[in-house]
Design a protein around this motif. Structure first.
Motif, short mmCIF file in Angstrom:
data_model
loop_
_atom_site.label_atom_id
_atom_site.label_comp_id
_atom_site.label_asym_id
_atom_site.label_seq_id
_atom_site.Cartn_x
_atom_site.Cartn_y
_atom_site.Cartn_z
N PHE A 53 10.88 -7.87 15.96
CA PHE A 53 11.76 -6.87 15.41
C PHE A 53 11.35 -5.66 14.81
O PHE A 53 10.66 -5.64 14.13
N CYS A 54 11.97 -4.56 15.39
CA CYS A 54 11.80 -3.01 14.95
C CYS A 54 13.02 -2.40 14.83
O CYS A 54 13.91 -2.46 15.50
N LYS A 55 13.19 -1.76 13.63
CA LYS A 55 14.31 -1.00 13.26
C LYS A 55 14.76 0.24 14.20
O LYS A 55 15.58 0.67 14.58
N GLN A 56 13.39 0.94 14.53
CA GLN A 56 13.38 1.91 15.49
C GLN A 56 11.86 1.88 16.34
O GLN A 56 11.00 1.18 15.94
N ARG A 57 12.09 2.52 17.44
CA ARG A 57 10.76 2.60 18.21
C ARG A 57 9.96 3.48 18.04
O ARG A 57 10.12 4.95 18.14
N CYS A 58 8.60 3.28 17.60
CA CYS A 58 7.59 4.59 17.64
C CYS A 58 7.29 5.06 19.01
O CYS A 58 7.03 4.44 19.79
N SER A 59 6.91 6.31 18.97
CA SER A 59 6.82 7.02 20.17
C SER A 59 5.53 6.47 20.99
O SER A 59 5.22 6.85 22.19
N TYR A 60 4.52 5.94 20.26
CA TYR A 60 3.27 5.64 21.05
C TYR A 60 3.14 4.24 21.48
O TYR A 60 2.27 3.72 21.93
N CYS A 61 4.11 3.49 20.88
CA CYS A 61 4.08 1.85 20.83
C CYS A 61 4.37 1.09 22.32
O CYS A 61 5.60 1.51 22.71
N ASP A 62 3.77 0.31 22.70
CA ASP A 62 4.06 -0.34 24.06
C ASP A 62 4.12 -1.99 23.62
O ASP A 62 3.96 -2.64 24.62
N PHE A 63 4.00 -2.29 22.32
CA PHE A 63 4.10 -3.79 21.90
C PHE A 63 5.47 -4.31 22.68
O PHE A 63 6.69 -3.40 22.32
N TYR A 64 5.41 -5.43 22.53
CA TYR A 64 6.83 -6.11 23.08
C TYR A 64 7.92 -6.06 21.68
O TYR A 64 7.33 -6.49 20.62
N LYS A 65 8.98 -5.41 21.55
CA LYS A 65 9.89 -5.42 20.39
C LYS A 65 11.23 -5.26 20.97
O LYS A 65 11.44 -4.78 22.08
N THR A 66 11.95 -5.47 19.84
CA THR A 66 13.63 -5.38 20.23
C THR A 66 14.22 -5.12 18.66
O THR A 66 13.68 -5.39 17.70
N GLY A 111 2.26 -10.91 13.01
CA GLY A 111 2.12 -9.47 13.69
C GLY A 111 3.59 -9.06 14.25
O GLY A 111 4.41 -9.85 14.44
N GLY A 112 3.45 -7.77 15.09
CA GLY A 112 4.80 -7.49 15.31
C GLY A 112 4.64 -6.27 16.29
O GLY A 112 3.69 -5.89 16.58
N GLY A 113 6.06 -5.55 16.31
CA GLY A 113 6.93 -5.79 15.44
C GLY A 113 6.80 -5.33 14.17
O GLY A 113 5.93 -4.85 13.72
N THR A 114 7.71 -6.18 13.36
CA THR A 114 7.95 -5.77 11.89
C THR A 114 7.65 -6.98 11.20
O THR A 114 8.98 -7.22 10.78
N PRO A 115 6.76 -7.64 10.62
CA PRO A 115 6.95 -9.01 9.98
C PRO A 115 7.52 -8.79 8.52
O PRO A 115 8.02 -9.61 8.24
N SER A 117 2.90 -4.87 7.85
CA SER A 117 4.07 -4.20 7.01
C SER A 117 4.39 -2.87 7.31
O SER A 117 3.19 -2.01 7.60
N ASN A 118 5.39 -2.53 7.30
CA ASN A 118 5.63 -0.79 7.25
C ASN A 118 6.24 -0.39 5.96
O ASN A 118 6.84 -1.19 5.21
N PRO A 119 5.53 0.71 5.52
CA PRO A 119 5.79 1.22 4.12
C PRO A 119 7.23 1.39 3.73
O PRO A 119 7.40 0.93 2.61
N ASN A 134 8.08 9.01 15.50
CA ASN A 134 9.32 8.49 15.19
C ASN A 134 9.02 7.13 14.05
O ASN A 134 9.65 6.28 14.27
N ARG A 135 8.13 7.58 12.97
CA ARG A 135 8.00 6.43 12.06
C ARG A 135 9.11 6.65 11.06
O ARG A 135 9.48 7.57 11.05
N ARG A 136 9.27 5.58 10.47
CA ARG A 136 10.48 5.62 9.42
C ARG A 136 10.26 6.06 8.13
O ARG A 136 11.09 5.93 7.22
#
Ligand code: SF4
Length: 379
Positions: A10-23, A58-62, A93-95, A130-132
């Motif tokens: 899970f990610c609240k929004q998509r970062c511009s560089y990221c190609d990991f599987y996320k939703t 890992g993630g996504g956003t654990p 984690s994201n800050p 596009n980091r939060r």
């Protein structure tokens, strides 16, 4: 020795560089946690008798998981696998997800290592990515984690960004040096297919930085690492002594690992298996007892190529005699011949019987590997 990787997509929004599987379907989190627990129980034979020494969220956003969810997953690992004393347990984690209270709560779980995605200390760069979070949230997050008692903290930075000047990169590194962290993963930006940055590049709205600037930024990173007491132990990874990531090192040292959750990969020496990169299909597969993964059995050539690809990335390098033991004298001897031009060109050097990348060699790792690896029909 073995590791377990848990993917929280899970990610609240998509970062511009990221190609990991996320939703962004965060509402499905309770269902995912239940499925992860089921998958852990059903796949306990994958690692054989190997002892689990690392668990990695890992993630996504654990960091979107509650402490109750984290504890339930870790408890399932302990109940179903042979786990070593004091395993390394990392959570990415994201800050912006870690408040003071959440960090203190997290400290009460068995998680003993945090990997914090900082990426940059420049607010304009963070916006483009596009980091939060902003730069001061990132700094506060590390300090909060230290105040809560975390003493094994890794952070991520990205360089080679469009318009990243040397002065700004030096400032980012200087700021990182003040944080008293134990580990740094620093990645050069790559334009992965399907990412926002890749689309912008194709449209011509951003330009990649020049190769000389990339090289200069990498050299500055190496010099910073040396003067701040970090060992460069893998192409993109730096650690204070005794703080290498045990989990990621196990990938590069070809130890077994079990990947749980959508898109997670597993490896047991003979086989690779990857779960579907689709949350709905993954949940359905687990709940309906249907297939939710693909797999392949590794040929001798696959194993040889993977041996080179993983070990060459590290400061340990490719052990020539080990290649002989594993793949025979013919392979060993032809590898020695193929290595020679790169050693002569100072792209590789020999250390205790192992071929190791020089700082210059790092820039042409792909070229070296293309030369050393065997094509399936080549013999
Ligand atoms: S970088 Fe992390 S937070 Fe950003 S989209 Fe990718 S997985 Fe999500």
């Amino acid at each position: 020795m073995a590791g377990i990787y848990i993917h929280i997509p899970f990610c609240k929004q998509r970062c511009s560089y990221c190609d990991f599987y996320k939703t962004t379907q965060v509402l499905k989190k309770p269902e995912l946690v239940k499925a992860i627990i089921t998958e852990l129980k059903t796949r306990k034979t994958w690692l054989g008798n190997s002892e689990v020494k690392t668990i990695y969220f890992g993630g996504g956003t654990p960091s979107l998981l509650t402490t109750k969810e984290i504890n339930a997953i870790i408890e399932t690992v302990f109940l179903n696998f042979k786990v070593s004393d004091n395993p390394e347990i990392t959570l990415e984690s994201n800050p912006d997800d870690l408040s003071q209270k959440q960090t203190a709560n997290l400290r009460q779980t068995p998680v003993n290592r945090l990997s914090i995605g900082i990426q940059s200390f420049q607010n304009d760069q963070l916006e483009k990515m596009n980091r939060r979070h902003n730069a001061s949230q990132a700094i506060d997050c590390v300090k909060q984690a230290q105040d809560a008692g975390f003493s094994n903290i890794s952070t991520d930075l990205i360089y080679g960004l469009p318009n990243l000047s040397m002065k700004t990169w030096e400032h980012d590194l200087e700021q990182m040096g003040k944080l008293n962290i134990q580990h740094l993963s620093a990645y050069h930006l790559t334009y992965e297919e399907g990412t926002v940055f890749d689309t912008m590049l194709k449209k011509g709205s951003i330009k990649p930085i020049k190769e000389e600037a990339s090289i200069q930024q990498f050299k500055t990173l190496l010099a910073w690492a040396k003067s701040n007491g970090f060992e460069h132990y893998e192409i993109s990874n730096f650690a204070k002594p005794n703080y290498y990531s045990k989990h990621n090192s196990s990938y590069w040292r070809q130890e077994k690992y079990l990947g749980i959750g959508p898109s997670a990969h597993s490896y047991n020496g003979d086989m690779r298996l990857w779960n579907l990169a689709n949350l709905g299909k993954y949940l359905n597969g687990i709940n309906e007892n249907e297939k939710y993964f693909e797999s392949e059995t590794l040929s001798e050539i696959d194993k040889y190529n993977e041996y080179l690809m993983t070990w060459l990335r590290t400061l340990w390098g490719v052990n020539i005699e080990k290649v002989g033991e594993l793949f025979g004298q013919y392979r060993r001897n032809s590898l020695v011949k193929s290595l020679k031009p790169f050693i002569d060109a100072n792209s590789l050097y020999m250390k205790e019987g192992c071929a190791v990348l020089t700082d210059e060699g790092v820039f042409i790792t792909d070229t070296i590997l293309a030369d050393l690896m065997i094509l399936p029909n080549e013999e």
